[in-house]
Design a protein around this motif. Structure first.
Motif, PDB file in Angstrom:
ATOM      1  N   LYS A   6       0.833  -1.202   0.000  1.00 26.02           N
ATOM      2  CA  LYS A   6       0.000   0.000   0.000  1.00 26.02           C
ATOM      3  C   LYS A   6       0.866   1.248   0.000  1.00 26.02           C
ATOM      4  CE  LYS A   6      -3.869  -2.050   2.453  1.00 26.02           C
ATOM      5  NZ  LYS A   6      -4.690  -1.995   3.652  1.00 26.02           N
ATOM      6  N   ASN A   7       0.333   2.292  -0.606  1.00 28.03           N
ATOM      7  CA  ASN A   7       1.004   3.586  -0.580  1.00 28.03           C
ATOM      8  C   ASN A   7       0.986   4.149   0.829  1.00 28.03           C
ATOM      9  OD1 ASN A   7       1.263   3.411  -3.371  1.00 28.03           O
ATOM     10  ND2 ASN A   7      -0.558   4.625  -3.764  1.00 28.03           N
ATOM     11  N   GLU A   9       0.824   7.743   2.713  1.00 31.79           N
ATOM     12  CA  GLU A   9       0.562   9.168   2.512  1.00 31.79           C
ATOM     13  C   GLU A   9       1.496   9.995   3.377  1.00 31.79           C
ATOM     14  OE1 GLU A   9      -3.628   9.509   3.371  1.00 31.79           O
ATOM     15  OE2 GLU A   9      -4.140   8.988   1.301  1.00 31.79           O
ATOM     16  N   ARG A 133      10.728   1.319  -3.857  1.00 32.66           N
ATOM     17  CA  ARG A 133       9.628   2.276  -3.875  1.00 32.66           C
ATOM     18  C   ARG A 133      10.138   3.662  -4.259  1.00 32.66           C
ATOM     19  NH1 ARG A 133       5.813   0.780   1.131  1.00 32.66           N
ATOM     20  NH2 ARG A 133       4.309   1.789  -0.220  1.00 32.66           N
ATOM     21  N   GLU A 136       6.334  10.465  -4.690  1.00 35.20           N
ATOM     22  CA  GLU A 136       5.645  11.420  -5.549  1.00 35.20           C
ATOM     23  C   GLU A 136       5.245  12.569  -4.641  1.00 35.20           C
ATOM     24  OE1 GLU A 136       2.342   9.665  -7.605  1.00 35.20           O
ATOM     25  OE2 GLU A 136       3.637   8.313  -8.740  1.00 35.20           O
ATOM     26  N   LEU A 150       3.122  10.839  -1.736  1.00 31.76           N
ATOM     27  CA  LEU A 150       2.981   9.409  -1.458  1.00 31.76           C
ATOM     28  C   LEU A 150       4.309   8.700  -1.572  1.00 31.76           C
ATOM     29  CD1 LEU A 150      -0.059   8.566  -3.771  1.00 31.76           C
ATOM     30  CD2 LEU A 150      -0.128   8.713  -1.281  1.00 31.76           C
ATOM     31  N   LYS A 152       5.210   5.304  -3.003  1.00 29.59           N
ATOM     32  CA  LYS A 152       4.534   4.294  -3.853  1.00 29.59           C
ATOM     33  C   LYS A 152       5.404   3.069  -4.046  1.00 29.59           C
ATOM     34  CE  LYS A 152       1.410   5.798  -6.640  1.00 29.59           C
ATOM     35  NZ  LYS A 152       0.691   6.192  -7.823  1.00 29.59           N
TER      36      LYS A 152
END
Length: 152
Positions: A6-7, A9, A133, A136, A150, A152
């Protein structure tokens, strides 16, 4: 990293002007030797958690805080070369093991004091172990607890 990764935040830890880490005043950060991240020129002295996670470390000199979430480690570095201040100008409200969210105030920093000592007030957020990963992020004016990117 698997199919179900999962990303994560990320949120602004301080009000200010955000830019890529490559524009840091510190070559170690700018070169991404510590990892990828971002820099915020602060417009406030209040510092908030950039992620939902757990405090892994508060440096004795209070200039840096380590936070971890789902195996990703973040280093929040308050000012450049501020280790030399030995905690003067910093008031940190969290301790190792504390659970934090983007609404959690981590402390305050007297950025005017830092600048009066000839140091940069840049707030640097670095992801130290991204592995496969990537980040962004947005750029420009940000406000604490605003979503800024994020993992990612």
């Amino acid at each position: 990293m698997g199919l179900f990764t999962k990303n994560i935040e990320m949120y602004a830890p301080v009000d200010g002007e955000m830019k890529p880490i490559s524009e840091s005043n510190d070559e170690l950060f700018a070169s991404k030797a510590m990892g990828d991240g971002l820099v915020i020129t602060p417009m406030s002295n209040n510092i908030y958690s950039p992620i939902k996670g757990t405090i892994k470390s508060v440096f004795p000199t209070k200039h840096a805080i380590g936070i971890e979430h789902r195996g990703i480690e973040f280093l929040l570095h308050l000012g450049i070369n501020t280790v030399e201040l030995n905690g003067e100008g910093f008031s940190i409200l969290v301790s190792e093991g504390d659970k934090v969210t983007p609404e959690t105030k981590l402390g305050t920093v007297d950025f005017d004091f830092i600048k009066s000592k000839g140091m940069s007030d840049d707030v640097v957020l670095v992801c130290t172990n991204l592995d496969n990963r990537h980040l962004e992020i947005i750029e420009g004016k940000v406000y604490h607890s605003q979503k800024i990117g994020l993992v990612k």
